[in-house]
Design an enzyme around this catalytic site. Structure first.
Site, PDB file in Angstrom:
ATOM      1  N   LYS A 193      16.081  40.840 -76.035  1.00  0.00           N
ATOM      2  CA  LYS A 193      15.476  39.869 -76.948  1.00  0.00           C
ATOM      3  C   LYS A 193      14.893  40.617 -78.137  1.00  0.00           C
ATOM      4  CE  LYS A 193      11.818  36.376 -77.270  1.00  0.00           C
ATOM      5  NZ  LYS A 193      10.744  35.659 -76.548  1.00  0.00           N
ATOM      6  N   ASP A 244       4.278  24.031 -75.251  1.00  0.00           N
ATOM      7  CA  ASP A 244       5.647  23.831 -75.698  1.00  0.00           C
ATOM      8  C   ASP A 244       6.655  24.114 -74.596  1.00  0.00           C
ATOM      9  OD1 ASP A 244       7.301  23.015 -77.793  1.00  0.00           O
ATOM     10  OD2 ASP A 244       7.861  25.067 -78.232  1.00  0.00           O
TER      11      ASP A 244
END
Length: 281
Positions: free
Chosen positions: A24, A120
């Site tokens: 990532k 979220d």
């Protein structure tokens, strides 16, 4: 609806262990003073945690430039936001129950260690390995919390969550996030797909879950009502939700290793050793 941001993730092979990993990339485009605070917090948090349903951080590596910093994580073959079997009209209840159970177990572990994911939490923050293990990812907005609970700044990125998550304690918003995930997996679409912020605050004046899901069992409807309910005196934890009778009635959730997977579609592509293929999540 286009996402506000996307993480650039590469599929790579560890040359020492010969295992597939995910790289990532830390977004450094607008940073002049070092690594972004969200990435630093994600690194710090993941190094402290270990649970089968939490994405593991193996190490942090640097590329040829100072701006090329990568988090080396476990590799997951499937993104649940685009998982084919969850779009089937029949027989998807068993895997959905398995997914939600794993999400609740991961959240229970976080809460027991006084951490929260964020407001979220959503389907695209859930990945799955080829062995059916669901991993919660994206901890850039995660926070530590203590006792008593205190309100925190609402960091809601997804428009579809704002009407449910604002102006309440963050830990209390997490069951609602799980409720949104469950309804989205059951209905194959978001529960509140508003197109702008103002529209998201116009909610139904009555509970219409039974009309929305007429085929759902009474136990399933009770679980949804518990997840979406907000009452400080009747706070429900992830552990409470794990005891729901919905997970004990037929059809029973399957074991993770029996989850349908489609890893062979992604593994068809071959490339030289090292970084194999990029993808956006």
């Amino acid at each position: 609806m286009k996402p506000i941001f996307q993480d650039l993730v590469y599929r790579a092979r560890d040359t020492q262990t010969d295992k597939i990993v995910a790289l990532k990339k830390v977004q450094m485009d607008k940073e002049k003073d070092g690594i972004p605070i969200s990435s630093l917090w994600e690194i710090t948090l993941l190094l402290k945690l270990w649970h089968p349903n939490i994405m593991e951080l193996k190490e942090v590596v640097m590329g040829n430039h100072l701006e090329s910093i990568f988090l080396v994580m476990g590799y997951c073959e499937q993104d649940l936001a685009r998982c084919p079997f969850l779009r089937l009209r029949y027989g998807w209840i068993v895997p959905v129950k398995c997914i939600i159970l794993q999400v609740l177990k991961g959240l229970q572990y976080l809460h027991e260690n006084f951490f929260i994911h964020s407001r979220d939490l959503k389907v695209c923050n859930l990945l799955m390995t080829d062995k059916g293990c669901v991993k919660i990812v994206d901890f850039g907005l995660a926070r530590a919390h203590g006792v008593p609970l205190k309100p925190m700044t609402p960091k809601v990125v997804t428009l579809w969550r704002k009407s449910l998550m604002q102006e309440i304690h963050v830990p209390d918003s997490l069951p609602r996030a799980v409720g949104c995930i469950l309804t989205e997996l059951l209905a194959h679409m978001p529960l509140l797909p508003g197109m702008k912020t103002s529209g998201q605050h116009v909610l139904q004046p009555y509970n219409n879950l039974k009309h929305k899901f007429p085929w759902l069992s009474e136990a399933g409807l009770r679980l949804l009502n518990i997840l979406f309910m907000y009452d400080p005196k009747k706070r429900r934890t992830a552990g409470d939700c794990l005891e729901s009778s919905y997970f004990k009635e037929k059809p029973l959730p399957c074991e993770p290793e029996l989850m349908p997977t489609f890893s062979h579609h992604r593994n068809k592509r071959t490339a030289p050793s090292g970084v194999e293929s990029p993808g956006k999540r």
